[in-house]
Design an enzyme around this catalytic site. Structure first.
Site, short mmCIF file in Angstrom:
data_model
loop_
_atom_site.label_atom_id
_atom_site.label_comp_id
_atom_site.label_asym_id
_atom_site.label_seq_id
_atom_site.Cartn_x
_atom_site.Cartn_y
_atom_site.Cartn_z
N GLU A 363 -36.62 -21.83 16.50
CA GLU A 363 -36.00 -21.27 17.68
C GLU A 363 -34.96 -21.83 18.65
O GLU A 363 -33.95 -21.04 18.94
CB GLU A 363 -37.23 -21.21 18.67
CG GLU A 363 -38.41 -20.49 18.41
CD GLU A 363 -38.37 -19.22 17.85
OE1 GLU A 363 -37.48 -18.54 18.08
OE2 GLU A 363 -38.97 -18.91 16.86
N HIS A 366 -31.85 -20.59 16.48
CA HIS A 366 -31.59 -19.32 16.94
C HIS A 366 -30.13 -19.46 18.01
O HIS A 366 -29.56 -18.53 18.06
CB HIS A 366 -32.48 -18.56 17.45
CG HIS A 366 -33.39 -17.80 16.38
ND1 HIS A 366 -32.72 -16.95 16.01
CD2 HIS A 366 -34.56 -17.82 16.20
CE1 HIS A 366 -33.86 -16.13 15.01
NE2 HIS A 366 -34.98 -16.86 15.47
N GLU A 385 -31.93 -13.84 11.67
CA GLU A 385 -33.20 -14.57 11.33
C GLU A 385 -33.13 -15.10 9.97
O GLU A 385 -33.61 -16.45 9.81
CB GLU A 385 -34.26 -13.47 11.18
CG GLU A 385 -34.48 -12.84 12.48
CD GLU A 385 -35.25 -13.77 13.43
OE1 GLU A 385 -35.47 -14.72 13.21
OE2 GLU A 385 -35.59 -13.13 14.47
N TYR A 463 -35.88 -12.32 7.34
CA TYR A 463 -36.08 -13.89 7.30
C TYR A 463 -35.89 -14.61 6.03
O TYR A 463 -35.13 -15.52 5.67
CB TYR A 463 -37.62 -14.28 7.76
CG TYR A 463 -37.98 -14.05 9.23
CD1 TYR A 463 -37.91 -15.20 10.06
CD2 TYR A 463 -38.07 -12.83 9.63
CE1 TYR A 463 -38.21 -14.82 11.35
CE2 TYR A 463 -38.37 -12.62 11.08
CZ TYR A 463 -38.43 -13.74 11.91
OH TYR A 463 -38.70 -13.44 13.20
#
Length: 640
Positions: A363, A366, A385, A463
């Site tokens: 996270e 990101h 992602e 992903y």
């Protein structure tokens, strides 16, 4: 970057985003005052939005996102989710595995009225004049009485009321897993992005977001027992306390409710969370941000406190590696906040349901590929992602190596362990991608994020195939060059909403190779790679090796030939469309470079100065970075 320099640096970055020579961008400034009623789970808000139309276009309407309207029976999110529950992916042990998002399933249709979410916008004014509005579930269209001219600024004012939905997806209240009261994400009327492609009024159906760069000043009035964390910094920290205040400050103890004032400059969204049972950890990263960790000890056990403390310490450990590899974090603080429904990134903060360090790293990364690049995730989810998944794997391996070194031991053994970890770093990602290919459900990465036929295909494409894109790029250009590409991408495109071609152009300029073919094949199609060692023979005392292309996607090839005496030689065949060659990577010195392999030709011959009987193996791509769907035919062993 020293924290004392962050504020002026951010100002300069904001100005840079205004004055981009290559692509204009809109700009916003939100001023919001929110009054939260924790007894009814409802809020009332006032929003002033200053909007700069930096485009060359005249705008006759604008749009707002009203995300929480998705959490009502028969919404687009609800109906799509229930449809996915009828899609059978596989059957195991007499039980069907369906395409649910397990967090959503059919929960929305069963919400009671007080559990549903909504955002009700009152009158919308532009420069003081009332505007006509049309509600399209999660999109509010505002039909303007006067157009917004190019290079001009207007101010919108609106009031709204919301009910916080029961935790379903990303945002909401009273998640039984975390027991967190409020995860406030996608919680306010948010202006839709207008860019060089036009408006992007994407309804909230399943996933992914896109926002306008701007500054946020947010005041939240809430019961005084609640501790808050979120995007930006708290500007009245000495008043609110809870661990945010400066040493020696005496926080206020108001009657009833407390005001929390946040400032978040140069971001494209604002999120917060609140709970009276949060614990607050603080870490100061040398030459980096302040790390805030807000969590609830759900189990009440001391080891849970330890895990959250370990997470805070881990952020301090890995930040120097992150800054060096991917670029410095340019904001004052970052918060890891217990909340949400898994892991969900927002500017300056993430919501996570556990103290998993791996999730926290993902996270946080990101911040680079969603927070700072802010690519339109609906169109290029894999650029967020996938890049993030790849980067977090590297950060995770760095952290594991740091822990091993901290524990001590034989340096040679530690280096051996680290080398082994690096060699297998992306094995799971490649294996997951291969499973997607074999499933027959793969769709091109150009598919809109909401429009994949299955959640399974979206997740594995965005992903895993996105992560393979970056690791495989290192095979094409050389890993060191790939790392320079990412650093240059950060330097050129942060705060500018890049697209896939913007990234490829950076990669081409840094590497000196043509790479549009790579984007075209990997992103725009589902064609696969399958090279093979076809045959070997002796001719004039020298070994000849025939290679075969059984796939539909062309690639450059590294080929290693190993001999009985333990020595080896490297052969490199450029891919015709790249119009160049990568430099030798470590261990490939003295390689033989051939003429490019034309993608129309199914076979290619290479040769060795050694005899056939000296050879014990021939292997295509020993590094395993090329996503060959059938690696069994990549290696041929000769047993004499």
């Amino acid at each position: 970057m020293k924290r004392t320099l962050l504020v002026p640096t951010l100002c300069l970055l904001a100005l840079a985003s205004f004055a981009q020579p290559d692509r204009w961008q809109q700009r916003v400034k939100y001023t919001m005052d929110v009054d939260m009623d924790v007894s009814t789970n409802r809020l009332a808000g006032k929003q002033k939005l200053e909007y700069w139309n930096n485009s060359p276009d005249t705008l006759k309407r604008v749009f707002y996102h009203l995300y929480w309207n998705a959490f009502q029976p028969n919404s687009m999110m609800d109906v799509r989710s229930r449809r996915q529950g009828t899609v059978v992916l596989a059957s195991r042990g007499g039980r069907d595995i369906v395409d649910w998002d397990p967090r959503v399933k059919d929960r929305i249709v069963n919400l009671k009225p007080e559990e549903q979410g909504y955002e009700n916008v009152g009158t919308v004014r532009m420069d003081g004049r009332v505007q006509k509005t049309k509600l399209h579930e999660t999109i509010l269209e505002v039909v303007l009485d006067r157009p917004i001219l190019p290079k001009s600024k207007v101010t919108f004012d609106l009031d709204w009321t919301s009910q916080v939905p029961l935790q379903i997806r990303r945002s909401g209240r009273d998640n039984p897993q975390t027991t967190v009261r409020y995860t406030m994400t996608q919680w306010y009327p948010k202006l839709v992005e207008y860019d060089y492609e036009g408006w992007h009024p994407t309804p909230y159906i399943a996933r992914e977001f896109y926002g306008v760069w701007g500054d946020y000043d947010v005041t939240i009035k809430i019961d005084k027992s609640y501790l808050l964390g979120g995007s930006g910094t708290i500007t009245n920290a000495n008043e609110v306390g809870f661990g945010y205040e400066a040493k020696g400050a005496k926080p206020l103890d108001p009657a009833g409710k407390r005001n929390w004032k946040f400032s978040a400059p140069n971001v494209h969204d604002f999120a917060w969370a609140a709970d009276p049972g949060y614990k607050h950890l603080v870490r100061n990263v040398p030459n980096g941000p302040i790390i805030n960790v807000l969590y609830k000890n759900v189990s009440g056990k001391p080891e849970e406190d330890k895990r959250w403390n370990d997470l805070a310490d881990a952020a301090v450990t890995v930040y120097p590696f992150i800054a060096k590899t991917f670029g410095p974090y340019p904001y004052k603080q970052y918060s890891f906040i217990h909340g949400g429904d898994g892991g969900m990134e927002y500017p300056n903060a993430t919501m996570i349901v556990s103290s998993s360090v791996g999730t926290a790293f993902h996270e946080w990364m990101h911040t680079w590929y969603q927070g700072m690049m802010a690519t339109n995730e609906s169109e290029y989810a894999w650029m967020d992602e996938g890049f993030t998944e790849w980067a977090s794997e590297r950060v995770g391996k760095y952290y594991e190596a740091a822990l091993r070194a901290k524990k001590g031991g034989d340096p040679a053994q530690l280096r051996k362990e680290d080398s082994a970890a690096q060699a297998t770093m992306f094995d799971d990602i490649y294996a997951g991608f291969n499973s997607l290919v074999k499933s027959g459900r793969e769709e091109p990465l150009t598919t809109h994020a909401d429009q994949f036929n299955t959640n399974y295909a979206y997740s594995n494409a965005a992903y895993l195939k996105g992560a393979v894109f970056i690791e495989q790029l290192g095979y094409i250009t050389g890993a060191a060059v790939r790392d320079r590409i990412l650093q240059e991408y950060y330097r050129q495109w942060r705060f500018k909403h890049p697209n896939a071609n913007d990234f490829i152009r950076v990669a081409e300029k840094v590497s000196g190779l043509q790479l549009d073919w790579y984007r075209g094949y990997w992103v725009g199609t589902t064609k696969t790679i399958d090279y093979a060692v076809d045959s070997l023979w002796d001719e004039g005392g020298h070994a000849l090796i025939r290679l075969r292309n059984d796939g539909m996607m062309p690639m450059p090839l590294d080929v290693k030939v190993t001999f009985k005496d333990g020595s080896s030689e490297w052969h490199y065949i450029p891919q015709y469309l790249q119009f160049g060659e990568k430099a030798p990577e470590p261990g490939q010195e003295g390689r033989t470079v051939y003429a490019p392999w034309k993608w129309t030709h199914p076979q290619y011959n290479i040769s060795s100065k050694r005899r056939l009987t000296d050879i014990v193996s021939v292997e295509i791509d020993p590094s395993g970075r090329m996503a060959d769907v059938n690696r069994k035919n990549n290696r041929l062993e000769l047993k004499w």
